[in-house]
Design a protein around this motif. Structure first.
Motif, short mmCIF file in Angstrom:
data_model
loop_
_atom_site.label_atom_id
_atom_site.label_comp_id
_atom_site.label_asym_id
_atom_site.label_seq_id
_atom_site.Cartn_x
_atom_site.Cartn_y
_atom_site.Cartn_z
N THR A 114 58.02 29.67 15.93
CA THR A 114 57.30 30.63 16.78
C THR A 114 57.78 32.05 16.48
OG1 THR A 114 58.88 30.24 18.59
CG2 THR A 114 56.84 28.96 18.61
N VAL A 115 56.83 32.94 16.21
CA VAL A 115 57.15 34.30 15.77
C VAL A 115 56.66 35.38 16.74
CG1 VAL A 115 57.25 33.71 13.34
CG2 VAL A 115 55.05 34.35 14.35
N ALA A 116 55.84 35.00 17.71
CA ALA A 116 55.34 35.93 18.72
C ALA A 116 54.72 35.09 19.82
CB ALA A 116 54.30 36.89 18.13
N ALA A 117 54.42 35.71 20.96
CA ALA A 117 53.83 34.98 22.07
C ALA A 117 53.10 35.95 23.00
CB ALA A 117 54.91 34.22 22.85
N GLY A 118 52.16 35.42 23.77
CA GLY A 118 51.43 36.28 24.69
C GLY A 118 50.97 35.53 25.93
N ALA A 119 50.97 36.25 27.05
CA ALA A 119 50.44 35.73 28.32
C ALA A 119 49.38 36.72 28.78
CB ALA A 119 51.55 35.60 29.36
N PHE A 120 48.15 36.24 28.92
CA PHE A 120 47.03 37.12 29.22
C PHE A 120 46.31 36.67 30.49
CE2 PHE A 120 47.63 37.01 24.60
CZ PHE A 120 47.94 38.36 24.38
N ALA A 121 45.85 37.64 31.25
CA ALA A 121 45.13 37.34 32.50
C ALA A 121 43.69 36.94 32.19
CB ALA A 121 45.15 38.55 33.42
N GLY A 122 43.22 35.97 32.94
CA GLY A 122 41.83 35.53 32.82
C GLY A 122 41.26 35.28 34.20
N GLU A 123 39.97 35.13 34.28
CA GLU A 123 39.35 34.80 35.56
C GLU A 123 39.86 33.43 36.01
OE1 GLU A 123 35.12 35.74 36.25
OE2 GLU A 123 34.90 33.60 36.76
N HIS A 124 40.33 33.36 37.24
CA HIS A 124 40.89 32.11 37.76
C HIS A 124 39.82 31.03 37.77
CE1 HIS A 124 43.05 29.29 40.28
NE2 HIS A 124 44.12 30.06 40.22
N SER A 125 40.20 29.84 37.36
CA SER A 125 39.20 28.75 37.28
C SER A 125 38.59 28.44 38.64
CB SER A 125 39.85 27.49 36.70
OG SER A 125 40.94 27.06 37.51
N PHE A 126 39.35 28.62 39.75
CA PHE A 126 38.84 28.30 41.07
C PHE A 126 37.86 29.35 41.59
CE2 PHE A 126 42.77 25.74 42.72
CZ PHE A 126 42.68 24.91 41.62
N SER A 127 37.91 30.55 41.05
CA SER A 127 37.29 31.71 41.69
C SER A 127 36.36 32.45 40.73
CB SER A 127 38.39 32.66 42.18
OG SER A 127 37.86 33.85 42.69
N ARG A 128 35.39 33.13 41.32
CA ARG A 128 34.53 34.02 40.53
C ARG A 128 34.89 35.49 40.76
NH1 ARG A 128 30.29 31.02 38.40
NH2 ARG A 128 29.89 29.02 39.43
N GLY A 260 43.69 41.93 44.90
CA GLY A 260 43.66 43.38 45.08
C GLY A 260 44.31 44.18 43.98
N TYR A 261 44.71 43.52 42.90
CA TYR A 261 45.33 44.28 41.82
C TYR A 261 44.98 43.64 40.48
CZ TYR A 261 48.98 40.82 40.74
OH TYR A 261 49.66 39.70 40.34
N ARG A 262 45.28 44.37 39.42
CA ARG A 262 44.99 43.89 38.08
C ARG A 262 46.30 43.43 37.43
NH1 ARG A 262 41.00 44.67 34.13
NH2 ARG A 262 41.80 44.62 31.99
N ALA A 263 46.45 42.12 37.24
CA ALA A 263 47.65 41.59 36.63
C ALA A 263 47.79 42.11 35.20
CB ALA A 263 47.62 40.07 36.63
N GLU A 264 49.03 42.36 34.80
CA GLU A 264 49.30 42.89 33.47
C GLU A 264 49.50 41.76 32.45
OE1 GLU A 264 49.27 46.04 32.54
OE2 GLU A 264 48.81 46.71 34.59
N ASN A 265 49.00 41.99 31.25
CA ASN A 265 49.28 41.07 30.15
C ASN A 265 50.70 41.32 29.65
OD1 ASN A 265 46.51 40.18 30.11
ND2 ASN A 265 46.00 42.10 29.08
N GLU A 266 51.29 40.30 29.03
CA GLU A 266 52.62 40.46 28.45
C GLU A 266 52.63 39.87 27.05
OE1 GLU A 266 56.39 40.26 30.76
OE2 GLU A 266 55.15 39.11 32.17
N VAL A 267 53.21 40.61 26.11
CA VAL A 267 53.34 40.09 24.75
C VAL A 267 54.79 40.18 24.32
CG1 VAL A 267 50.97 40.70 24.13
CG2 VAL A 267 52.82 42.34 23.70
N PHE A 268 55.14 39.32 23.40
CA PHE A 268 56.52 39.23 22.93
C PHE A 268 56.51 39.18 21.40
CE2 PHE A 268 56.07 37.38 27.08
CZ PHE A 268 57.13 37.90 27.80
N LEU A 269 57.26 40.08 20.80
CA LEU A 269 57.31 40.20 19.35
C LEU A 269 58.76 40.21 18.85
CD1 LEU A 269 54.54 42.88 18.85
CD2 LEU A 269 54.59 40.68 17.66
#
Length: 269
Positions: A114-128, A260-269
């Motif tokens: 593993t050389v990098a990684a990322g966690a990204f926000a998406g629309e929650h499966s339960f919710s629109r 009520g807020y916009r979650a931040e994405n996180e990346v790792f290099l």
């Protein structure tokens, strides 16, 4: 080198992030890109096999703060063969907890570097509304920037593996929804219902990632439901829905607490 976009994606959010990253990497590195969608049950019947020289972007959704437990058996069969790996998780605007470090460790055990990684926000499966429309244009631009940085890192040829990511070991327990009195809400056995608008077209049965819906009678869900909500959000007639009180309470609490807020994405290099 060949870049692979490998993903499980019930409602398309993980697919969008992973393929955007893989396509951008393919462009930066000047090599071909292939998709490996292991969402359909048949795609998980045989292990995926990679080799040194491959670059695999492997993405899964976060469920209860972890890698979906119903995917663990299959993921343990994947053969990395010395390929480079990029674990990616998609979370529904709350948190990814220990999902990313868990996926990283799975890939390392499978033989990836593993050389990098990322966690990204998406629309929650339960919710629109929770994380509505994400990953959106802004998210995808961040993912493409991440691809550029990773491509430059790979060209330097002095990186180390495994990549360091945020999370805890030993892994924390799965996230447990709770009611107002602090009591746990167990929705593991909850399954969607089918309304009278159903035309029995069979779409839900054909596309259920776990193959749990009867093709002859879509009101029958004989197998496990992982609450990916593919059938709920994708039904052409909007005929699938949940009415379990615990599920609805949990959904409404998530929307109230994290909408009520916009979650931040996180990346790792």
């Amino acid at each position: 080198m060949r870049v692979y976009a490998m993903y499980f994606s019930g409602t398309g959010t993980t697919e969008r992030a992973v393929t955007t990253l893989a396509e951008a990497l393919s462009g930066h590195l000047g090599c071909p890109m292939e998709r490996f969608d292991f969402t359909p049950p048949d795609a998980r019947k045989e292990p995926a096999v990679f080799r040194a020289g491959d670059l695999v972007v492997l993405g899964v959704p976060v469920i209860a703060g972890r890698v979906p437990n119903l995917l663990l058996k299959y993921l343990d069969t994947v053969q990395g063969g010395g390929a480079l790996g990029v674990p990616v998780v998609l979370f529904g605007n709350r948190s990814y907890d220990d999902a990313l470090i868990e996926l990283r460790d799975i890939m390392e055990r499978d033989g990836f570097r593993t050389v990098a990684a990322g966690a990204f926000a998406g629309e929650h499966s339960f919710s629109r509304t929770l994380g509505q429309g994400r990953p959106d244009t802004e998210d995808l631009a961040q993912i493409r920037d991440f691809a550029g940085q990773l491509a430059e890192k790979l060209k330097q040829d002095h990186w180390e593996s495994p990549i360091s990511v945020r999370g805890e070991t030993p892994l924390r327990p799965y996230y447990t929804p709770r009611d107002r009195n602090g009591n746990g809400i167990d929705i593991r056995k909850v399954k969607p219902k089918t309304s009278e608008t159903c035309t029995k077209c069979g779409w839900c049965a054909r596309t259920c990632p776990l193959g749990s819906i009867s093709p002859d009678n879509p009101t029958i869900i004989s197998g496990i439901c992982m609450k990916c909500c593919k059938c709920v959000k994708g039904c052409p007639q909007d005929a699938k829905y949940f009415d379990d009180p615990g599920y609805l309470y949990h959904k409404e609490e998530l929307e109230a607490m994290y909408g009520g807020y916009r979650a931040e994405n996180e990346v790792f290099l």
